[in-house]
Design an enzyme around this catalytic site. Structure first.
Site, PDB file in Angstrom:
ATOM      1  N   ALA A 115     -21.939 -15.138 -11.757  1.00 53.36           N
ATOM      2  CA  ALA A 115     -22.724 -14.398  -9.058  1.00 53.36           C
ATOM      3  C   ALA A 115     -22.872 -13.490  -8.672  1.00 53.36           C
ATOM      4  O   ALA A 115     -23.400 -12.735  -8.545  1.00 53.36           O
ATOM      5  CB  ALA A 115     -23.158 -16.166  -8.819  1.00 53.36           C
ATOM      6  N   THR A 172     -16.642 -14.592 -13.100  1.00 52.56           N
ATOM      7  CA  THR A 172     -18.077 -15.685 -11.803  1.00 52.56           C
ATOM      8  C   THR A 172     -19.524 -14.518 -11.961  1.00 52.56           C
ATOM      9  O   THR A 172     -19.311 -13.426 -12.210  1.00 52.56           O
ATOM     10  CB  THR A 172     -17.396 -15.987 -10.392  1.00 52.56           C
ATOM     11  N   GLY A 232     -15.294  -6.847  -7.509  1.00 53.27           N
ATOM     12  CA  GLY A 232     -15.278  -6.702  -6.398  1.00 53.27           C
ATOM     13  C   GLY A 232     -16.124  -5.218  -5.848  1.00 53.27           C
ATOM     14  O   GLY A 232     -16.229  -4.326  -6.485  1.00 53.27           O
ATOM     15  N   ASP A 252     -13.948   5.587  -3.311  1.00 48.48           N
ATOM     16  CA  ASP A 252     -13.465   5.243  -4.384  1.00 48.48           C
ATOM     17  C   ASP A 252     -14.270   5.554  -5.803  1.00 48.48           C
ATOM     18  O   ASP A 252     -13.170   5.589  -6.781  1.00 48.48           O
ATOM     19  CB  ASP A 252     -13.250   3.615  -4.742  1.00 48.48           C
ATOM     20  N   LYS A 269     -13.923  -4.217   2.727  1.00 54.62           N
ATOM     21  CA  LYS A 269     -14.688  -2.902   2.256  1.00 54.62           C
ATOM     22  C   LYS A 269     -15.845  -3.306   2.567  1.00 54.62           C
ATOM     23  O   LYS A 269     -16.895  -2.764   2.894  1.00 54.62           O
ATOM     24  CB  LYS A 269     -14.287  -3.091   1.009  1.00 54.62           C
ATOM     25  N   SER A 317       0.692  -1.357  -0.121  1.00 55.43           N
ATOM     26  CA  SER A 317       0.617   0.185  -0.042  1.00 55.43           C
ATOM     27  C   SER A 317       0.969   1.186  -0.465  1.00 55.43           C
ATOM     28  O   SER A 317       1.801   1.173   0.626  1.00 55.43           O
ATOM     29  CB  SER A 317      -1.630   0.197   1.676  1.00 55.43           C
ATOM     30  N   SER A 328      -0.756   4.048   0.913  1.00 56.25           N
ATOM     31  CA  SER A 328      -1.245   5.056   1.136  1.00 56.25           C
ATOM     32  C   SER A 328      -0.768   5.083   2.438  1.00 56.25           C
ATOM     33  O   SER A 328      -1.045   7.321   2.520  1.00 56.25           O
ATOM     34  CB  SER A 328      -2.971   4.361   2.497  1.00 56.25           C
TER      35      SER A 328
END
Length: 269
Positions: free
Chosen positions: A156, A154, A131, A103, A67, A15, A17
């Protein structure tokens, strides 16, 4: 008393950040500390959030895979975070644990900075992945583009994303062959995407949320074909600005924080 905040996710060693927020903290002369926390399990993440509730931490930025858990733990959720179905910012406000998602703000700031000619109305944006970051991207893009299409291995998981952003955003699942209609393609996957570059429209803009390396193989390939590209560092900085304001109570200092981030990355400034 030192203000303590940080970023939570797993893995977290990569990261940037702490470098970004640390540069702003130093420039503002704050008595503050911003740390990368690495809760590997949900139990550890919940314990960390407990420190925010207790006030020993001012708040947290949250990255994958926590998240959606962050959203579920909050007492009060912003309209944006609710619409995204995920949160990347948690903080305690007078005993209330609040959640927001910055975001989408970061994504739109990155596009404005590095692809200013891109126009959304009447056009299609494609998001690769389903995601937490993809959810924020779909919601933000849905406020500007006529349609947002999702490509994910995926189905679903993509359908769950679509359900989460409804009715705020019109989105649908599509196949990998749909990229030819896209004015913008955003890679929200943690792995290189499988995209037929020859099918892209000539003016398509390509963005990758990944910033290690800054110029991913995906971006390099499309840049060589003459497409405008947007890097993940611009989005990271864009989402960090409102997070800093929330966590530390003041606007970000006017410094070249991208140069500091590039130095940490080992990239040329």
């Amino acid at each position: 008393m030192t203000i303590r905040a940080g970023v939570a996710g797993w893995p977290i060693a990569h990261s940037l950040s702490p470098a970004i927020h640390g540069a702003w903290i130093r420039a503002a002369g704050l008595d503050a500390d911003y740390t990368a926390f690495g809760p590997e399990t949900e139990t550890q993440f919940r314990d960390l959030v407990g420190q925010v509730r207790q006030g020993s931490l001012r708040g947290l930025n949250v990255t994958a895979p926590w998240k959606e858990v962050a959203l579920a733990l909050a007492d009060e959720v912003s309209d944006t975070a609710r619409a995204c179905g995920s949160a990347n910012l948690l903080w305690q406000d007078k005993g209330v644990l609040r959640a927001d998602s910055t975001d989408g703000h970061g994504l739109m700031a990155a596009l404005a900075e590095q692809a200013p000619a891109l126009q959304g109305p009447g056009r299609v944006a494609v998001v690769l992945g389903a995601g937490g970051a993809a959810r924020a991207a779909v919601h933000a893009l849905g406020q500007v583009f006529a349609e947002v299409w999702i490509i994910n291995r995926t189905p679903a998981r993509a359908e769950a994303l679509i359900a989460a952003v409804q009715p705020h955003t019109s989105a649908r699942l599509t196949s990998s062959h749909a990229v030819s209609d896209a004015a913008l393609i955003v890679n929200a996957l943690s792995v290189p995407p499988e995209v037929d570059l020859t099918a892209l429209s000539p003016g398509a803009v390509l963005m990758d949320m990944t910033y290690r390396p800054l110029m991913t193989g995906f971006l390099s390939a499309v840049s060589e074909r003459g497409h405008t590209v947007v890097d993940g560092l611009a989005m990271l900085i864009g989402q960090a600005r409102p997070s800093f304001a929330t966590l530390f109570g003041l606007a970000t200092p006017d410094i070249d924080v991208r140069a500091e981030a590039l130095r940490v990355l080992g990239e040329p400034t």
